[in-house]
Design a protein around this motif. Structure first.
Motif, PDB file in Angstrom:
ATOM      1  N   UNK A 145      -2.889 -19.561 110.619  1.00  0.00           N
ATOM      2  CA  UNK A 145      -2.338 -18.874 109.443  1.00  0.00           C
ATOM      3  C   UNK A 145      -2.425 -19.824 108.253  1.00  0.00           C
ATOM      4  N   UNK A 146      -2.940 -19.322 107.152  1.00  0.00           N
ATOM      5  CA  UNK A 146      -3.112 -20.146 105.957  1.00  0.00           C
ATOM      6  C   UNK A 146      -1.903 -20.091 105.032  1.00  0.00           C
ATOM      7  N   UNK A 147      -1.335 -18.886 104.885  1.00  0.00           N
ATOM      8  CA  UNK A 147      -0.194 -18.713 103.986  1.00  0.00           C
ATOM      9  C   UNK A 147       0.891 -17.957 104.737  1.00  0.00           C
ATOM     10  N   UNK A 148       2.096 -18.543 104.741  1.00  0.00           N
ATOM     11  CA  UNK A 148       3.256 -17.939 105.396  1.00  0.00           C
ATOM     12  C   UNK A 148       4.286 -17.607 104.332  1.00  0.00           C
ATOM     13  N   UNK A 149       4.725 -16.352 104.306  1.00  0.00           N
ATOM     14  CA  UNK A 149       5.822 -15.952 103.438  1.00  0.00           C
ATOM     15  C   UNK A 149       7.010 -15.776 104.371  1.00  0.00           C
ATOM     16  N   UNK A 150       8.020 -16.622 104.215  1.00  0.00           N
ATOM     17  CA  UNK A 150       9.105 -16.680 105.192  1.00  0.00           C
ATOM     18  C   UNK A 150      10.441 -16.218 104.620  1.00  0.00           C
ATOM     19  N   UNK A 151      11.357 -15.950 105.526  1.00  0.00           N
ATOM     20  CA  UNK A 151      12.731 -15.652 105.168  1.00  0.00           C
ATOM     21  C   UNK A 151      13.040 -14.175 105.146  1.00  0.00           C
ATOM     22  N   UNK A 152      14.301 -13.854 105.448  1.00  0.00           N
ATOM     23  CA  UNK A 152      14.714 -12.450 105.420  1.00  0.00           C
ATOM     24  C   UNK A 152      14.722 -11.910 103.995  1.00  0.00           C
ATOM     25  N   UNK A 183      12.154 -22.379 111.676  1.00  0.00           N
ATOM     26  CA  UNK A 183      12.445 -21.757 112.973  1.00  0.00           C
ATOM     27  C   UNK A 183      11.185 -21.486 113.789  1.00  0.00           C
ATOM     28  N   UNK A 184      10.062 -21.361 113.123  1.00  0.00           N
ATOM     29  CA  UNK A 184       8.823 -20.965 113.820  1.00  0.00           C
ATOM     30  C   UNK A 184       7.683 -21.969 113.679  1.00  0.00           C
ATOM     31  N   UNK A 185       7.913 -23.061 113.002  1.00  0.00           N
ATOM     32  CA  UNK A 185       6.824 -24.011 112.723  1.00  0.00           C
ATOM     33  C   UNK A 185       6.170 -24.566 113.985  1.00  0.00           C
ATOM     34  N   UNK A 186       6.870 -24.500 115.108  1.00  0.00           N
ATOM     35  CA  UNK A 186       6.332 -24.992 116.379  1.00  0.00           C
ATOM     36  C   UNK A 186       5.311 -24.044 117.005  1.00  0.00           C
ATOM     37  N   UNK A 187       5.225 -22.811 116.511  1.00  0.00           N
ATOM     38  CA  UNK A 187       4.332 -21.826 117.119  1.00  0.00           C
ATOM     39  C   UNK A 187       2.867 -22.202 116.895  1.00  0.00           C
ATOM     40  N   UNK A 188       2.141 -22.288 117.984  1.00  0.00           N
ATOM     41  CA  UNK A 188       0.733 -22.659 117.907  1.00  0.00           C
ATOM     42  C   UNK A 188      -0.069 -21.682 117.052  1.00  0.00           C
ATOM     43  N   UNK A 189       0.296 -20.408 117.067  1.00  0.00           N
ATOM     44  CA  UNK A 189      -0.460 -19.405 116.318  1.00  0.00           C
ATOM     45  C   UNK A 189      -0.476 -19.700 114.827  1.00  0.00           C
ATOM     46  N   UNK A 190       0.504 -20.432 114.323  1.00  0.00           N
ATOM     47  CA  UNK A 190       0.532 -20.737 112.893  1.00  0.00           C
ATOM     48  C   UNK A 190      -0.599 -21.685 112.480  1.00  0.00           C
ATOM     49  N   UNK A 244       0.236 -23.358 104.438  1.00  0.00           N
ATOM     50  CA  UNK A 244       0.414 -24.200 105.619  1.00  0.00           C
ATOM     51  C   UNK A 244      -0.551 -25.374 105.696  1.00  0.00           C
ATOM     52  N   UNK A 245      -1.769 -25.193 105.267  1.00  0.00           N
ATOM     53  CA  UNK A 245      -2.736 -26.284 105.350  1.00  0.00           C
ATOM     54  C   UNK A 245      -2.342 -27.442 104.444  1.00  0.00           C
ATOM     55  N   UNK A 246      -1.801 -27.129 103.266  1.00  0.00           N
ATOM     56  CA  UNK A 246      -1.445 -28.176 102.325  1.00  0.00           C
ATOM     57  C   UNK A 246       0.023 -28.568 102.399  1.00  0.00           C
ATOM     58  N   UNK A 247       0.846 -27.696 103.008  1.00  0.00           N
ATOM     59  CA  UNK A 247       2.281 -27.953 103.059  1.00  0.00           C
ATOM     60  C   UNK A 247       2.998 -27.604 101.775  1.00  0.00           C
TER      61      UNK A 247
END
Length: 152
Positions: free
Chosen positions: A117-124, A107-114, A146-149
Motif C-alpha cells: 500500500x502506497x497511501x494509507x488514510x487512517x482513523x475513524x 494499530x495496523x502498521x505491523x500488517x505485511x499487506x501494508x 507509507x513509502x516516505x513516512x
C-alpha cells in the motif's frame, strides 16, 4: 470477503484516474458514516477470483487502485486484500494503491499487506470534525505516504 461495488473510472478516491473497490465489513460503526450499507460483512457479493481479475484488468489503463468500504483492514478482509494488493503490485509495479481504514496506522502498521500500500488514510470518521482536505472525511484522519513516512 464480500464487496459492495467498484468504480471503474474514479477521480475522487486518490490521485489520478483510479479503480475503486468498496468492500463490506466494518467494526468501527462511526456515527454519520456515509457508507453505512457496507458495515455488515455478509452484505454485498462474494469477492471471487473472477471479480479480482476483472478489477486488476481494469487497472491497466488507470493510475492506480483505491480500497475503501466498509474497512479493507477488517480482520475478515485482510487475506483477500493482501492477495489483491500483492497481485496488483506484481502486475503494475509503477502504479499505486490507496487504502482507507478506520484503524489508526499505529494499530495496523505491523500488517505485511501494508508493504504493498502506497497511501494509507487512517482513523475513524468523526462527524463533529468535518474536513475540507482532499481524501479525508474528518480532520483526525491522516493521509500517510507509507513509502516516505510522510503524513498530512
Amino acid at each position: 470477503m464480500n464487496y459492495d461495488r467498484y468504480y471503474t473510472c474514479d477521480v475522487v478516491n486518490g490521485e489520478g484516474l483510479r479503480v475503486t473497490l468498496f468492500v463490506t465489513g466494518c467494526a468501527h460503526a462511526c456515527p454519520g458514516c456515509y457508507n453505512r450499507a457496507t458495515w455488515d460483512r455478509r452484505a454485498g457479493q462474494p469477492f471471487t477470483e473472477d471479480v479480482r481479475e476483472q478489477i486488476l484488468d481494469l487497472c491497466a489503463n488507470h493510475d492506480g487502485l483505491s480500497l475503501s468500504g466498509g474497512d479493507p483492514l477488517l480482520p475478515a478482509n485482510r487475506e483477500a486484500i493482501a492477495d489483491l494488493c500483492r497481485r496488483f503490485k506484481q502486475r503494475y509495479p509503477a502504479k499505486d494503491i490507496w487504502l482507507w481504514t478506520g484503524y489508526l496506522h499505529e494499530e495496523v502498521q505491523h500488517l505485511e499487506l501494508l508493504r504493498d500500500v502506497d497511501v494509507l488514510i487512517d482513523g475513524p470518521y468523526l462527524q463533529d470534525q468535518p474536513s475540507t482536505k482532499p481524501w479525508q472525511g474528518s480532520e483526525n484522519q491522516r493521509v500517510i505516504h507509507l513509502a516516505s513516512g510522510r503524513s498530512s
